[in-house]
Write a protein that holds these residues in place. Structure first.
Motif: not given
Length: 131
Positions: A33-34, A36-38, A40-41
């Motif tokens: 994942p990007s 940003r995704e990581l 957020t997670q």
């Protein structure tokens, strides 16, 4: 992921991401994942995630392709070396804990075999070892 205030967050992320790779949650050769995704997670700043991922790049577990993203290495020897490192650290902690309560090697081995056989079945690669 539960973050611990006693260690830098980026190092905790490195540990988490390494574990994802060695367990196959992020299989070799796959795009991860990007940032940003990581972020957020994980509930952390993207710069913190970027620092953790840069460390994975440095160690060869991941690599970045400028326009395609970041990928887990296809070099299984690198993944196996990290798996062994993590297992060694866990084993050392196990030995330290058991010697602290007065167990010797024979007792520790018996306990390990007992607990190994009592654990719930988990889907894992066959290592050829007999229990």
């Amino acid at each position: 992921m539960d973050l611990d205030g006693s260690r830098p967050i980026w190092l905790q992320l490195v540990d988490d991401f390494r574990l994802r790779i060695v367990t196959g949650a992020w299989p070799t050769g796959t795009r991860i994942p990007s940032v940003r995704e990581l972020a957020t997670q994980s509930g952390v700043n993207p710069n913190t995630v970027q620092r953790a991922l840069a460390e994975l790049d440095r160690t060869g577990l991941t690599s970045t392709e400028r326009t395609a993203g970041r990928f887990v290495t296809t070099d299984t020897a690198v993944v196996d070396a990290v798996r062994r490192e993590l297992a060694t650290d866990a084993t050392d902690a196990f030995i330290t804990a058991l010697t602290a309560v007065g167990m010797d090697l024979a007792q520790a081995s018996a306990l390990l075999r007992e607990r190994w056989n009592a654990r719930p079945a988990m889907p894992q690669a066959d290592t050829g070892e007999k229990s």
